[in-house]
Motif scaffolding. Structure first.
Motif, PDB file in Angstrom:
ATOM      1  N   TRP A 118      -9.827  49.596  -7.953  1.00 62.38           N
ATOM      2  CA  TRP A 118     -10.760  48.958  -8.884  1.00 62.38           C
ATOM      3  C   TRP A 118     -11.907  49.890  -9.280  1.00 62.38           C
ATOM      4  O   TRP A 118     -12.803  49.472 -10.004  1.00 62.38           O
ATOM      5  CB  TRP A 118     -11.354  47.691  -8.256  1.00 62.38           C
ATOM      6  CG  TRP A 118     -10.362  46.690  -7.758  1.00 62.38           C
ATOM      7  CD1 TRP A 118     -10.209  46.249  -6.483  1.00 62.38           C
ATOM      8  CD2 TRP A 118      -9.388  45.974  -8.522  1.00 62.38           C
ATOM      9  NE1 TRP A 118      -9.205  45.319  -6.388  1.00 62.38           N
ATOM     10  CE2 TRP A 118      -8.677  45.127  -7.632  1.00 62.38           C
ATOM     11  CE3 TRP A 118      -9.031  45.974  -9.878  1.00 62.38           C
ATOM     12  CZ2 TRP A 118      -7.650  44.297  -8.038  1.00 62.38           C
ATOM     13  CZ3 TRP A 118      -7.998  45.140 -10.280  1.00 62.38           C
ATOM     14  CH2 TRP A 118      -7.327  44.311  -9.381  1.00 62.38           C
ATOM     15  N   LYS A 188      -5.663  35.024 -16.227  1.00 61.48           N
ATOM     16  CA  LYS A 188      -6.909  35.378 -16.933  1.00 61.48           C
ATOM     17  C   LYS A 188      -7.966  34.276 -16.893  1.00 61.48           C
ATOM     18  O   LYS A 188      -8.941  34.337 -17.635  1.00 61.48           O
ATOM     19  CB  LYS A 188      -6.617  35.792 -18.374  1.00 61.48           C
ATOM     20  CG  LYS A 188      -5.738  37.031 -18.467  1.00 61.48           C
ATOM     21  CD  LYS A 188      -5.617  37.538 -19.901  1.00 61.48           C
ATOM     22  CE  LYS A 188      -4.786  38.812 -19.938  1.00 61.48           C
ATOM     23  NZ  LYS A 188      -4.665  39.365 -21.306  1.00 61.48           N
ATOM     24  N   ASN A 358     -15.295  42.230 -14.224  1.00 62.90           N
ATOM     25  CA  ASN A 358     -15.399  43.154 -15.366  1.00 62.90           C
ATOM     26  C   ASN A 358     -14.335  44.242 -15.308  1.00 62.90           C
ATOM     27  O   ASN A 358     -13.783  44.632 -16.334  1.00 62.90           O
ATOM     28  CB  ASN A 358     -16.798  43.780 -15.394  1.00 62.90           C
ATOM     29  CG  ASN A 358     -17.888  42.780 -15.788  1.00 62.90           C
ATOM     30  OD1 ASN A 358     -17.595  41.770 -16.422  1.00 62.90           O
ATOM     31  ND2 ASN A 358     -19.116  43.061 -15.402  1.00 62.90           N
ATOM     32  N   ARG A 359     -14.049  44.736 -14.120  1.00 66.02           N
ATOM     33  CA  ARG A 359     -13.012  45.768 -13.967  1.00 66.02           C
ATOM     34  C   ARG A 359     -11.642  45.214 -14.304  1.00 66.02           C
ATOM     35  O   ARG A 359     -10.829  45.853 -14.960  1.00 66.02           O
ATOM     36  CB  ARG A 359     -13.033  46.335 -12.550  1.00 66.02           C
ATOM     37  CG  ARG A 359     -14.354  46.980 -12.137  1.00 66.02           C
ATOM     38  CD  ARG A 359     -14.680  48.193 -12.982  1.00 66.02           C
ATOM     39  NE  ARG A 359     -16.042  48.631 -12.777  1.00 66.02           N
ATOM     40  CZ  ARG A 359     -16.432  49.533 -11.884  1.00 66.02           C
ATOM     41  NH1 ARG A 359     -15.519  50.093 -11.096  1.00 66.02           N
ATOM     42  NH2 ARG A 359     -17.702  49.904 -11.801  1.00 66.02           N
ATOM     43  N   SER A 361     -10.907  42.695 -16.234  1.00 66.76           N
ATOM     44  CA  SER A 361     -10.799  42.341 -17.672  1.00 66.76           C
ATOM     45  C   SER A 361     -10.437  43.559 -18.529  1.00 66.76           C
ATOM     46  O   SER A 361      -9.940  43.406 -19.647  1.00 66.76           O
ATOM     47  CB  SER A 361     -12.112  41.741 -18.167  1.00 66.76           C
ATOM     48  OG  SER A 361     -13.156  42.699 -18.151  1.00 66.76           O
ATOM     49  N   LYS A 362     -10.658  44.755 -18.003  1.00 65.74           N
ATOM     50  CA  LYS A 362     -10.376  45.980 -18.768  1.00 65.74           C
ATOM     51  C   LYS A 362      -8.977  46.510 -18.525  1.00 65.74           C
ATOM     52  O   LYS A 362      -8.563  47.493 -19.129  1.00 65.74           O
ATOM     53  CB  LYS A 362     -11.409  47.053 -18.416  1.00 65.74           C
ATOM     54  CG  LYS A 362     -12.830  46.672 -18.840  1.00 65.74           C
ATOM     55  CD  LYS A 362     -13.830  47.729 -18.386  1.00 65.74           C
ATOM     56  CE  LYS A 362     -15.253  47.305 -18.770  1.00 65.74           C
ATOM     57  NZ  LYS A 362     -16.264  48.273 -18.290  1.00 65.74           N
TER      58      LYS A 362
END
Length: 363
Positions: A118, A188, A358-359, A361-362
């Motif tokens: 991550w 998600k 956040n990691r 989601s990318k």
């Protein structure tokens, strides 16, 4: 001569280390099976431990145990761990047995693999890499709906499970532990949780650690031993996380802010306590605001030694905690036996992990 020397050495071992030696020899010689049986149905990873022989009293952290590395699947996709369960079964018939034969089941992450993936390398070696633990009185739990611990399916987890027997001195029983890890595919919508372990640490006299009785008004303890679960504070004082409690009622408390390592603020969603028999409650206390955040009640059996139930804290909404607050763990005990007993008090706290979300989601 060698057999005699081995016998003398063995008799000098503690009950815990005798169990380690016996289990190793029994598994190594094939007298009892030492295989883990795996069943993975894509929703629940199940495995059956090797056979453990319970042949006497084994208090907390003394019993036969086994460990192995596992992968939830062989893919590089993300799965979300949502719950854990352990139960004792008869080694021959597979019939469910009393949970009195379960000491604990631990699940550790491979923190280097986990955090490197991550790109969160700054978290490596900041906390003990234990994700959680189940124990007698808390043999299963699920995270709040919509929350879980994300992991790549092919990444490794380390599982260890250990037996217990507080009440039956005259026994010869073959036992296995069935371990289950519930997980689901990433859709998600799930929110990631970060685990932090906090535990009570009490000072003891490093020059004479086992001398008693102690001043009842002091916060000192007599440690069970000085090799394991022993720590040093910043002032160089010796601390123990595994200590002796005398008969009667007693309250123990310990600051945990340094263990929490909160940066600015954090939202707590779940807590799984770990305690030993004769504990009656464990709470998270905000010293700054002088208020109890939550209390987990603990129910002991009335007719034998053991824990009937340990409450958890669970909240979809979550509870905010702050870097500039001081927090304590407070443990109450009532040793209704007539002899000293051993004690631990800890919590596995699960916080919403915005940085990890956040990691993910990318990806």
């Amino acid at each position: 001569m060698g057999i005699i020397a081995f016998g003398i050495w063995y008799l000098q071992l503690t009950n815990r280390h005798k169990a380690i030696v016996k289990t190793f020899l029994l598994h190594k010689t094939g007298i009892v099976d030492n295989d883990w049986r795996i069943n993975n149905d894509q929703k629940e990873y199940k495995m059956l431990s090797p056979t453990f022989i319970i042949d006497g009293i084994y208090k907390s952290m003394e019993g036969p145990k086994a460990s192995r590395y596992i992968q939830l699947n062989q893919s590089d996709s993300i799965v979300w761990i949502t719950g854990f369960k352990v139960k004792a079964v008869d080694a021959k018939t597979n019939a469910t047995l009393s949970n009195d034969y379960i000491c604990h089941m631990n699940v550790d992450i491979n923190e280097i693999q986990y955090y490197n993936h991550w790109k969160l390398e700054d978290r490596i070696r900041k906390q003990y890499p234990r994700m959680t633990s189940l124990s007698h009185g808390l043999e299963h739990f699920d995270f709040p709906k919509g929350y879980g611990v994300p992991i790549v399916g092919s990444h490794f987890l380390f599982v260890i499970t250990e037996t217990l027997n507080h009440n039956q001195p005259d026994i010869f029983k073959k036992v296995k532990h069935e371990v289950s890890i519930k997980y689901e595919a990433y859709n998600k919508t799930q929110k990631p949780l970060m685990s932090k372990t906090v535990y009570i640490q009490l000072p003891f006299d490093k020059n004479d650690p086992f001398k008693g009785p102690l001043d009842p008004a002091s916060n000192q303890c007599i440690p069970v031993e000085t090799k394991n679960h022993t720590y040093n504070d910043k002032a160089g004082n010796m601390l123990s996380g595994h200590w002796v409690i005398p008969p009667g009622k007693k309250t123990y408390r310990s600051f945990i802010s340094e263990q929490l390592q909160i940066k600015d603020s954090a939202r707590l969603h779940f807590s799984a306590p770990h305690v030993h028999p004769f504990a009656t409650s464990i709470c998270l206390f905000d010293k700054t605001e002088n208020k109890t955040l939550f209390t987990c009640k603990i129910t002991n059996y009335s007719n034998k030694i053991g824990l009937k139930n340990i409450e958890t804290f669970s909240s979809e909404k979550g509870m905010w905690m702050y870097e500039n607050h001081e927090y304590e763990l407070i443990l109450t005990c009532d040793n209704t036996s007539k002899i000293d007993q051993d004690m631990m008090g800890s919590m596995f706290l699960f916080f919403y992990d915005k940085e990890l979300e956040n990691r993910i989601s990318k990806i």
